[in-house]
Design a protein around this motif. Structure first.
Motif, PDB file in Angstrom:
ATOM      1  N   UNK A   1      59.139 -45.901 -39.810  1.00 48.81           N
ATOM      2  CA  UNK A   1      57.688 -45.413 -40.342  1.00 48.81           C
ATOM      3  C   UNK A   1      57.398 -44.117 -40.578  1.00 48.81           C
ATOM      4  N   UNK A   2      57.745 -43.236 -39.632  1.00 49.55           N
ATOM      5  CA  UNK A   2      57.707 -41.897 -39.911  1.00 49.55           C
ATOM      6  C   UNK A   2      58.408 -41.474 -40.975  1.00 49.55           C
ATOM      7  N   UNK A   3      59.540 -42.089 -41.491  1.00 47.38           N
ATOM      8  CA  UNK A   3      60.315 -41.385 -42.538  1.00 47.38           C
ATOM      9  C   UNK A   3      59.455 -41.996 -43.806  1.00 47.38           C
ATOM     10  N   UNK A   4      58.837 -43.143 -43.764  1.00 48.63           N
ATOM     11  CA  UNK A   4      58.134 -43.592 -44.842  1.00 48.63           C
ATOM     12  C   UNK A   4      56.975 -42.948 -44.949  1.00 48.63           C
ATOM     13  N   UNK A   5      56.108 -42.388 -44.068  1.00 49.84           N
ATOM     14  CA  UNK A   5      55.070 -41.605 -44.074  1.00 49.84           C
ATOM     15  C   UNK A   5      55.284 -40.201 -44.873  1.00 49.84           C
ATOM     16  N   UNK A   6      56.640 -39.573 -44.590  1.00 47.52           N
ATOM     17  CA  UNK A   6      57.049 -38.371 -45.097  1.00 47.52           C
ATOM     18  C   UNK A   6      57.121 -38.474 -46.770  1.00 47.52           C
ATOM     19  N   UNK A   7      57.674 -39.642 -47.060  1.00 43.59           N
ATOM     20  CA  UNK A   7      57.925 -39.916 -48.543  1.00 43.59           C
ATOM     21  C   UNK A   7      56.677 -40.384 -49.326  1.00 43.59           C
ATOM     22  N   UNK A   8      55.864 -41.118 -48.549  1.00 44.29           N
ATOM     23  CA  UNK A   8      54.480 -41.458 -49.234  1.00 44.29           C
ATOM     24  C   UNK A   8      53.395 -41.140 -48.187  1.00 44.29           C
ATOM     25  N   UNK A   9      52.740 -39.817 -48.303  1.00 39.77           N
ATOM     26  CA  UNK A   9      51.984 -39.511 -47.417  1.00 39.77           C
ATOM     27  C   UNK A   9      50.498 -40.366 -47.778  1.00 39.77           C
ATOM     28  N   UNK A  10      50.466 -40.984 -48.682  1.00 39.85           N
ATOM     29  CA  UNK A  10      49.106 -41.701 -49.018  1.00 39.85           C
ATOM     30  C   UNK A  10      48.965 -42.830 -48.365  1.00 39.85           C
ATOM     31  N   UNK A  11      50.151 -43.263 -47.362  1.00 37.54           N
ATOM     32  CA  UNK A  11      50.146 -44.714 -46.720  1.00 37.54           C
ATOM     33  C   UNK A  11      49.410 -44.131 -45.528  1.00 37.54           C
ATOM     34  N   UNK A  12      48.866 -42.933 -45.159  1.00 35.86           N
ATOM     35  CA  UNK A  12      48.203 -42.750 -43.996  1.00 35.86           C
ATOM     36  C   UNK A  12      46.786 -43.133 -44.022  1.00 35.86           C
ATOM     37  N   UNK A  13      46.269 -43.217 -45.359  1.00 39.40           N
ATOM     38  CA  UNK A  13      44.724 -44.119 -45.513  1.00 39.40           C
ATOM     39  C   UNK A  13      44.881 -45.495 -45.001  1.00 39.40           C
ATOM     40  N   UNK A  14      45.901 -46.204 -44.826  1.00 37.45           N
ATOM     41  CA  UNK A  14      45.927 -47.549 -44.344  1.00 37.45           C
ATOM     42  C   UNK A  14      45.551 -47.572 -42.767  1.00 37.45           C
ATOM     43  N   UNK A  15      45.363 -46.437 -42.145  1.00 36.74           N
ATOM     44  CA  UNK A  15      45.039 -46.283 -40.861  1.00 36.74           C
ATOM     45  C   UNK A  15      44.042 -45.288 -40.530  1.00 36.74           C
TER      46      UNK A  15
END
Length: 285
Positions: free
Chosen positions: A83-97
């Protein structure tokens, strides 16, 4: 729908290839295909789709470990790091939470991903598998000039050379009457492999982690020829819509999940100005 004339914008995109996802988009709703491929309208990240991406990443990378270490506890433990790796490559996913200040929703979401990963071990034994390929990008051009492409989750090759194509699904298995639609993606991949390698895959396997089901199908050449004809007809329809600018909406229950209702005439919206030059149809005599 809106039209344009003159020079097309530099970023205007005419379709050049077909993937299983985009083929499914057009079959579901031609206007949705236009919004995604032609207009490239942004879409909000989905918690369900992102969870699927996360689970796929864990199942792919688990095979980096020696067979004896491919255990359920090991796989569950990989989820937070992936999940941390995914956030690094796609920072926009932080808006999910973004509104989850206490982290409760994120915690439940990660637990659900861990449960899906663990369920896989009741369906397949990774200690007895050595995939030939993982997350394999495939592409081929048919004699018609249509280019097909996609990414296969896993390819297994038996010592006898027989090929099995495997796809992980984090949802539940469809009811029997909808199984054919679920297999469309797999037959698409089988067609590409057949055209690339001159080998018909021995088995197509869908692993449904949401319900703990495995759907298998053994294709034959006639199956793949039918899929090829279907894709050629679909591509002809896409080319015609591209040239005429006529992308008709097709209302279904799935509309409730669509991000583009504000642009859809079925919901009182207006599509963006069409960015491609339109070729008028010849009037009937």
């Amino acid at each position: 729908m809106s039209t344009t004339t003159g020079t097309e914008p530099a970023d205007a995109a005419r379709p050049t290839s077909l993937s299983p996802s985009r083929a499914s988009d057009f079959m579901q709703c031609p206007l949705l295909y236009r919004f995604r491929v032609i207009d490239k309208l942004p879409e909000k990240p989905s918690a369900a789709a992102t969870r699927g991406t996360l689970v796929h990443a864990v199942l792919e990378r688990l095979f980096d470990d020696p067979a004896v270490e491919r255990t359920a506890p090991r796989a569950r433990a990989m989820v937070p790091g992936q999940w941390d790796r995914l956030l690094e490559s796609r920072p926009e996913l932080t808006e999910l939470f973004a509104e989850d200040s206490e982290g409760e929703r994120l915690g439940r979401w990660l637990s659900e991903a861990e449960e899906l990963v663990e369920r896989w071990f009741s369906l397949e034994d990774p200690t007895r598998l050595e995939p030939a390929e993982r997350e394999l990008f495939v592409e081929t051009e048919l004699e018609s000039g249509l280019r097909l492409r996609g990414i296969i989750d896993r390819v297994d090759v038996a010592p006898t050379g027989e090929v099995r194509i495997v796809d992980y699904k984090t949802g539940k298995a469809p009811r029997p009457e909808y199984a054919e639609g679920a297999l469309f993606q797999m037959k698409f991949y089988a067609l590409v492999v057949w055209r690339l390698k001159a080998v018909v895959p021995r088995r197509l396997q869908l692993v449904y982690l949401g319900s703990g089901d495995v759907l298998t199908y053994d294709p034959v050449v006639a199956d793949l020829e039918r899929v090829e004809r279907k894709l050629l007809a679909l591509w002809d329809a896409i080319k015609e819509a591209t040239e005429t600018g006529e992308w008709r909406p097709r209302p279904t229950k799935l509309c409730g999940w669509c991000d583009h209702q504000a642009h859809c005439p079925e919901f009182g919206g207006t599509p963006p100005v069409y960015p491609l030059t339109i070729t008028p149809r010849n009037p009937a005599p």
